[in-house]
Design a protein around this motif. Structure first.
Motif, PDB file in Angstrom:
ATOM      1  N   ALA A  32       0.841  -1.386   0.115  1.00 24.11           N
ATOM      2  CA  ALA A  32       0.034  -0.010  -0.121  1.00 24.11           C
ATOM      3  C   ALA A  32       0.884   1.119  -0.108  1.00 24.11           C
ATOM      4  CB  ALA A  32      -1.003   0.126   1.154  1.00 24.11           C
ATOM      5  N   GLN A  33       1.919   1.235   0.736  1.00 25.10           N
ATOM      6  CA  GLN A  33       2.934   2.582   0.865  1.00 25.10           C
ATOM      7  C   GLN A  33       3.511   2.536  -0.384  1.00 25.10           C
ATOM      8  OE1 GLN A  33       5.836   2.145   3.906  1.00 25.10           O
ATOM      9  NE2 GLN A  33       7.390   3.537   2.517  1.00 25.10           N
ATOM     10  N   GLU A  34       3.936   1.743  -1.058  1.00 23.60           N
ATOM     11  CA  GLU A  34       4.560   1.656  -2.281  1.00 23.60           C
ATOM     12  C   GLU A  34       3.665   2.411  -3.336  1.00 23.60           C
ATOM     13  OE1 GLU A  34       7.710   0.992  -3.670  1.00 23.60           O
ATOM     14  OE2 GLU A  34       8.488   1.082  -1.462  1.00 23.60           O
ATOM     15  N   LEU A  35       2.539   2.013  -3.288  1.00 22.51           N
ATOM     16  CA  LEU A  35       1.474   2.225  -4.549  1.00 22.51           C
ATOM     17  C   LEU A  35       1.046   3.793  -4.278  1.00 22.51           C
ATOM     18  CD1 LEU A  35      -0.640  -0.955  -4.688  1.00 22.51           C
ATOM     19  CD2 LEU A  35       0.993  -0.128  -6.451  1.00 22.51           C
ATOM     20  N   LEU A  36       0.854   4.156  -3.091  1.00 28.16           N
ATOM     21  CA  LEU A  36       0.616   5.454  -2.571  1.00 28.16           C
ATOM     22  C   LEU A  36       1.841   6.451  -2.877  1.00 28.16           C
ATOM     23  CD1 LEU A  36      -1.275   5.012   0.671  1.00 28.16           C
ATOM     24  CD2 LEU A  36      -2.257   5.962  -1.514  1.00 28.16           C
ATOM     25  N   GLN A  37       2.944   6.040  -2.795  1.00 29.05           N
ATOM     26  CA  GLN A  37       4.255   6.863  -2.797  1.00 29.05           C
ATOM     27  C   GLN A  37       4.501   7.111  -4.468  1.00 29.05           C
ATOM     28  OE1 GLN A  37       6.371   8.170  -0.723  1.00 29.05           O
ATOM     29  NE2 GLN A  37       7.410   9.219  -2.314  1.00 29.05           N
ATOM     30  N   THR A  38       4.011   6.026  -5.022  1.00 31.21           N
ATOM     31  CA  THR A  38       4.398   6.074  -6.784  1.00 31.21           C
ATOM     32  C   THR A  38       2.990   6.974  -7.349  1.00 31.21           C
ATOM     33  OG1 THR A  38       5.689   4.090  -6.801  1.00 31.21           O
ATOM     34  CG2 THR A  38       4.356   4.678  -8.751  1.00 31.21           C
ATOM     35  N   PHE A  39       1.810   6.616  -6.802  1.00 33.78           N
ATOM     36  CA  PHE A  39       0.882   7.127  -7.681  1.00 33.78           C
ATOM     37  C   PHE A  39      -0.047   8.299  -7.123  1.00 33.78           C
ATOM     38  CE2 PHE A  39       0.898   2.937  -8.954  1.00 33.78           C
ATOM     39  CZ  PHE A  39       0.902   3.069 -10.394  1.00 33.78           C
ATOM     40  N   GLY A  40       0.291   8.428  -5.770  1.00 35.66           N
ATOM     41  CA  GLY A  40      -0.263   9.619  -4.891  1.00 35.66           C
ATOM     42  C   GLY A  40      -1.620   9.875  -5.033  1.00 35.66           C
ATOM     43  N   VAL A  41      -2.132  11.166  -5.270  1.00 36.57           N
ATOM     44  CA  VAL A  41      -3.479  11.332  -5.493  1.00 36.57           C
ATOM     45  C   VAL A  41      -4.261  11.116  -6.992  1.00 36.57           C
ATOM     46  CG1 VAL A  41      -3.510  13.333  -3.988  1.00 36.57           C
ATOM     47  CG2 VAL A  41      -2.978  13.738  -6.344  1.00 36.57           C
ATOM     48  N   GLU A  42      -3.329  10.197  -7.597  1.00 36.63           N
ATOM     49  CA  GLU A  42      -4.018   9.623  -8.716  1.00 36.63           C
ATOM     50  C   GLU A  42      -4.708   8.639  -8.411  1.00 36.63           C
ATOM     51  OE1 GLU A  42      -0.886  10.158 -12.335  1.00 36.63           O
ATOM     52  OE2 GLU A  42       0.090   9.038 -10.620  1.00 36.63           O
ATOM     53  N   LEU A  43      -4.573   8.018  -7.225  1.00 44.89           N
ATOM     54  CA  LEU A  43      -5.364   6.546  -6.773  1.00 44.89           C
ATOM     55  C   LEU A  43      -6.497   7.494  -5.860  1.00 44.89           C
ATOM     56  CD1 LEU A  43      -2.750   4.246  -5.810  1.00 44.89           C
ATOM     57  CD2 LEU A  43      -3.963   4.243  -7.839  1.00 44.89           C
ATOM     58  N   GLY A  44      -7.612   6.753  -5.860  1.00 48.22           N
ATOM     59  CA  GLY A  44      -8.561   7.103  -4.939  1.00 48.22           C
ATOM     60  C   GLY A  44      -8.298   6.727  -3.279  1.00 48.22           C
ATOM     61  N   GLY A  45      -7.397   5.743  -3.173  1.00 48.63           N
ATOM     62  CA  GLY A  45      -7.103   5.271  -1.896  1.00 48.63           C
ATOM     63  C   GLY A  45      -6.462   3.902  -2.209  1.00 48.63           C
ATOM     64  N   VAL A  46      -5.976   3.200  -1.127  1.00 51.59           N
ATOM     65  CA  VAL A  46      -5.536   1.734  -0.911  1.00 51.59           C
ATOM     66  C   VAL A  46      -6.163   1.525   0.288  1.00 51.59           C
ATOM     67  CG1 VAL A  46      -3.768   0.173  -0.705  1.00 51.59           C
ATOM     68  CG2 VAL A  46      -3.313   2.050  -2.171  1.00 51.59           C
ATOM     69  N   THR A  47      -6.946   0.246   0.232  1.00 56.71           N
ATOM     70  CA  THR A  47      -7.717  -0.342   1.611  1.00 56.71           C
ATOM     71  C   THR A  47      -6.839  -1.682   1.425  1.00 56.71           C
ATOM     72  OG1 THR A  47      -9.810   0.530   0.413  1.00 56.71           O
ATOM     73  CG2 THR A  47      -9.839  -1.138   1.811  1.00 56.71           C
ATOM     74  N   LEU A  48      -6.581  -2.023   2.960  1.00 55.28           N
ATOM     75  CA  LEU A  48      -6.128  -3.076   3.228  1.00 55.28           C
ATOM     76  C   LEU A  48      -7.384  -4.019   3.684  1.00 55.28           C
ATOM     77  CD1 LEU A  48      -3.060  -2.090   5.283  1.00 55.28           C
ATOM     78  CD2 LEU A  48      -3.176  -3.113   2.950  1.00 55.28           C
ATOM     79  N   ALA A  49      -7.411  -5.191   3.308  1.00 57.00           N
ATOM     80  CA  ALA A  49      -8.774  -5.914   3.677  1.00 57.00           C
ATOM     81  C   ALA A  49      -8.290  -7.509   4.110  1.00 57.00           C
ATOM     82  CB  ALA A  49      -9.675  -6.362   2.417  1.00 57.00           C
ATOM     83  N   PRO A  50      -8.225  -7.646   5.644  1.00 52.70           N
ATOM     84  CA  PRO A  50      -7.984  -9.047   6.319  1.00 52.70           C
ATOM     85  C   PRO A  50      -8.968 -10.187   5.520  1.00 52.70           C
ATOM     86  CG  PRO A  50      -9.667  -7.686   7.785  1.00 52.70           C
ATOM     87  CD  PRO A  50      -9.308  -6.676   6.638  1.00 52.70           C
ATOM     88  N   GLY A  51      -8.312 -11.204   5.553  1.00 52.43           N
ATOM     89  CA  GLY A  51      -8.834 -12.459   4.890  1.00 52.43           C
ATOM     90  C   GLY A  51      -8.021 -13.750   5.594  1.00 52.43           C
ATOM     91  N   THR A  52      -8.283 -14.787   5.062  1.00 55.73           N
ATOM     92  CA  THR A  52      -7.827 -15.787   5.641  1.00 55.73           C
ATOM     93  C   THR A  52      -7.511 -17.096   4.697  1.00 55.73           C
ATOM     94  OG1 THR A  52     -10.062 -17.155   6.275  1.00 55.73           O
ATOM     95  CG2 THR A  52      -9.043 -15.878   7.953  1.00 55.73           C
ATOM     96  N   GLY A  53      -6.920 -18.334   4.839  1.00 51.96           N
ATOM     97  CA  GLY A  53      -6.848 -19.143   3.933  1.00 51.96           C
ATOM     98  C   GLY A  53      -5.465 -18.751   2.990  1.00 51.96           C
ATOM     99  N   GLY A  54      -4.531 -18.201   3.533  1.00 54.52           N
ATOM    100  CA  GLY A  54      -3.507 -17.937   2.558  1.00 54.52           C
ATOM    101  C   GLY A  54      -3.679 -16.787   1.381  1.00 54.52           C
ATOM    102  N   VAL A  55      -4.572 -15.982   1.448  1.00 52.96           N
ATOM    103  CA  VAL A  55      -4.992 -15.084   0.481  1.00 52.96           C
ATOM    104  C   VAL A  55      -4.227 -13.879   0.637  1.00 52.96           C
ATOM    105  CG1 VAL A  55      -6.739 -13.818   1.943  1.00 52.96           C
ATOM    106  CG2 VAL A  55      -6.868 -13.728  -0.593  1.00 52.96           C
TER     107      VAL A  55
END
Length: 106
Positions: A32-55
């Motif tokens: 997420a940090q790398e994408l935000l650093q590269t694209f800045g405000v060109e992205l609407g955001g980066v969301t972290l979503a927890p999951g399970t099962g090796g996803v």
């Protein structure tokens, strides 16, 4: 229209889904940090979503751009940036990442 002062229109949200059982939160946060650093405000955001099962997946908008199981492991960050760019901001030049991939405008 963006509600962030001075920000251009953003193109979409990236969602990184990570396995909590595997303790991949730090890896997801780094992506997420790398994408935000590269694209800045060109992205609407980066969301972290927890999951399970090796996803470990990355969606650029509705499009799956990386799947750990399908793509054979964790993404090389340069390749992931290219895939996100191609999906959300195709006119964006990534400089050295494009040159390494043989893209003429890099």
């Amino acid at each position: 229209m963006s509600d962030r002062v001075g920000a251009p229109e953003h193109t979409g949200v990236v969602t990184v889904t990570y396995c909590t059982q595997c303790n991949w939160l730090l890896r997801a946060a780094w992506v997420a940090q790398e994408l935000l650093q590269t694209f800045g405000v060109e992205l609407g955001g980066v969301t972290l979503a927890p999951g399970t099962g090796g996803v470990f997946t990355v969606h650029a908008g509705p499009t799956l751009v990386w799947d750990r199981k399908r793509d054979g492991g964790f993404p090389d960050i340069v390749e992931l940036k290219r895939r996100v760019r191609d999906e959300l901001v195709p006119d964006r030049v990534l400089g050295h990442a494009d040159r390494a991939a043989g893209r003429p405008d890099g």
